[in-house]
Design an enzyme around this catalytic site. Structure first.
Site, PDB file in Angstrom:
ATOM      1  N   LYS A 197       0.846  -1.194   0.000  1.00 13.48           N
ATOM      2  CA  LYS A 197       0.000   0.000   0.000  1.00 13.48           C
ATOM      3  C   LYS A 197       0.877   1.237   0.000  1.00 13.48           C
ATOM      4  CE  LYS A 197      -2.765   1.200   3.655  1.00 13.48           C
ATOM      5  NZ  LYS A 197      -2.234   2.503   4.095  1.00 13.48           N
TER       6      LYS A 197
ATOM      7  N   GLU B 200      -9.516   7.200   2.991  1.00 11.78           N
ATOM      8  CA  GLU B 200      -9.564   7.523   4.424  1.00 11.78           C
ATOM      9  C   GLU B 200     -10.152   8.915   4.634  1.00 11.78           C
ATOM     10  OE1 GLU B 200      -6.028   6.756   6.698  1.00 11.78           O
ATOM     11  OE2 GLU B 200      -6.778   7.870   8.444  1.00 11.78           O
TER      12      GLU B 200
HETATM   13  O1  KIV Z   1      -1.475   2.523   8.717  1.00 11.30           O
HETATM   14  C1  KIV Z   1      -2.669   2.200   8.792  1.00 11.30           C
HETATM   15  O2  KIV Z   1      -3.120   1.537   9.729  1.00 11.30           O
HETATM   16  C2  KIV Z   1      -3.552   2.636   7.734  1.00 11.30           C
HETATM   17  C3  KIV Z   1      -5.030   2.586   8.018  1.00 11.30           C
HETATM   18  C4  KIV Z   1      -5.418   3.744   8.858  1.00 11.30           C
HETATM   19  C5  KIV Z   1      -5.822   2.534   6.763  1.00 11.30           C
HETATM   20  O3  KIV Z   1      -3.112   3.053   6.707  1.00 11.30           O
END
Ligand code: KIV
Length: 266
Positions: free
Chosen positions: A112, A181
Site C-alpha cells: 500500500k 480515508e
Molecule cells: O497505517 C494504517 O493503519 C492505515 C489505516 C489507517 C488505513 O493506513
C-alpha cells in the site's frame, strides 16, 4: 478459511459482499483475526503510533515494516496481507521497487502506497513485476504536515474532482485496490461505483466495498484518549478479543458498520 486472493475480493465486489480488513502487527493477533473471519490483514504504518508510541507515522522505517510483516505472516491463516510503504518509501521509483520487494519477501501479498495520480508509473511498474498495489487516497497520514492536521479530505468540489480523477488514473495504471480515508460518504460512494477494483474505506461511509479499522481503535485502546469519529469500540459488548474481532467482521458483512454516526458529510 480458503486463502483470500485478489480474485476472491473481486468476486466480493461483484456480488456486493463487503470485505473486512483489520490492521495487524504480530503473529498472535493475526491468527486471532483470521479465526474471526477477517479477510485482509493490513500491516499499517499506524504501528508507529500504536506499537511504538510515536506521535505520527513518520518515524516508521522499512525495516520496521518488514519486521512486522514477517511476524503477521507467521500467524496468518489464509488472509490477504497488505503492507504499507513507510514515509518517504515513495521518494523515487527505485525506492518504491526496493522497499516493495522487501515487504513481499517478508510475506506481504500486496503493498500500500499513500499518494495520488503521481504514483501511476510506479503502480504500472509494480504490476509488471508481480506486485499488486493498493493506493491510499484522501487523508494520507504521512502528509499530516501538508494537511495541517488529521482533517477530512475531498470536502470541496475541486478536491473531490481531484480525488475522483486520481482514483480513475490509478485504476487505469493497474492499481489492484484503492483505500479511502476520511472523505465524505457521497464522494466515497461515487469513487466506489466508478471503480472496477475493490475500494476499502475508513471514515468513508458505508458504500465502499470493504472497511478497515486500526486494531487498537476497535478494541477501545488509545494512548492519547482520542477516538476518531469513524471508530466503534467492538470490545465493549464482547467477552474476548476474538469475539470483538468477530463482531467487527460480522458488522461489516451485515452492513451494520459503519453506522450514520461514523460518517463524514461534505
Ligand atoms: O497505517 C494504517 O493503519 C492505515 C489505516 C489507517 C488505513 O493506513
Amino acid at each position: 478459511m480458503p486463502d483470500i486472493t485478489l480474485t476472491t475480493l473481486q468476486a466480493c465486489k461483484a456480488r456486493g459482499e463487503k470485505i473486512s480488513m483489520l490492521t495487524s502487527y504480530d503473529a498472535t493477533f493475526a491468527a486471532a483475526a483470521c479465526q474471526a473471519g477477517i479477510e485482509m490483514l493490513l500491516v499499517g504504518d499506524s504501528l508507529g503510533m500504536v506499537m511504538q508510541g510515536q506521535d505520527s507515522t513518520l518515524p516508521v522505517t522499512i525495516e520496521d515494516m518488514a519486521y512486522h510483516t514477517a511476524c503477521v505472516k507467521r500467524g496468518n491463516k489464509g488472509a490477504m496481507i497488505v503492507s504499507d510503504l513507510p514515509f518517504m518509501g515513495t521518494a523515487t521509483l527505485e525506492e518504491i521497487y526496493r522497499q516493495s520487494a522487501m515487504l513481499m519477501r517478508a510475506g506481504a501479498h500486496m503493498v500500500k502506497l499513500e499518494g495520488g495520480a503521481w504514483l501511476c508509473e510506479a503502480v504500472t511498474g509494480l504490476a509488471q513485476r508481480g506486485i499488486p498495489a493498493c493506493i491510499h487516497l484522501g487523508l494520507t497520514p504521512q502528509s499530516v504536515h501538508v494537511f495541517g492536521g488529521y482533517k477530512v479530505q475531498g470536502r470541496d468540489a475541486e478536491a473531490a474532482e481531484r480525488l475522483k480523477a486520481d482514483a480513475q488514473a490509478l485504476e487505469q495504471a493497474g492499481a489492484a485496490m484503492l483505500l479511502l480515508e476520511c472523505v465524505p460518504s457521497t464522494l466515497a460512494a461515487e469513487v466506489t461505483a466508478a471503480a472496477s477494483v475493490p475500494v476499502i474505506g475508513i471514515g468513508a461511509g458505508p458504500s465502499t466495498d470493504g472497511q478497515v479499522l486500526v486494531l487498537h481503535d476497535m478494541l477501545g485502546l488509545s494512548l492519547t484518549g482520542f477516538t476518531p469519529k469513524f471508530v466503534h469500540n467492538f470490545m465493549q459488548d464482547a467477552g474476548s478479543i476474538g469475539e470483538a474481532m468477530a463482531a467487527y467482521h460480522n458488522a461489516v458483512k451485515d452492513q451494520r458498520f459503519p453506522a450514520p454516526e461514523h460518517e463524514f458529510n461534505t
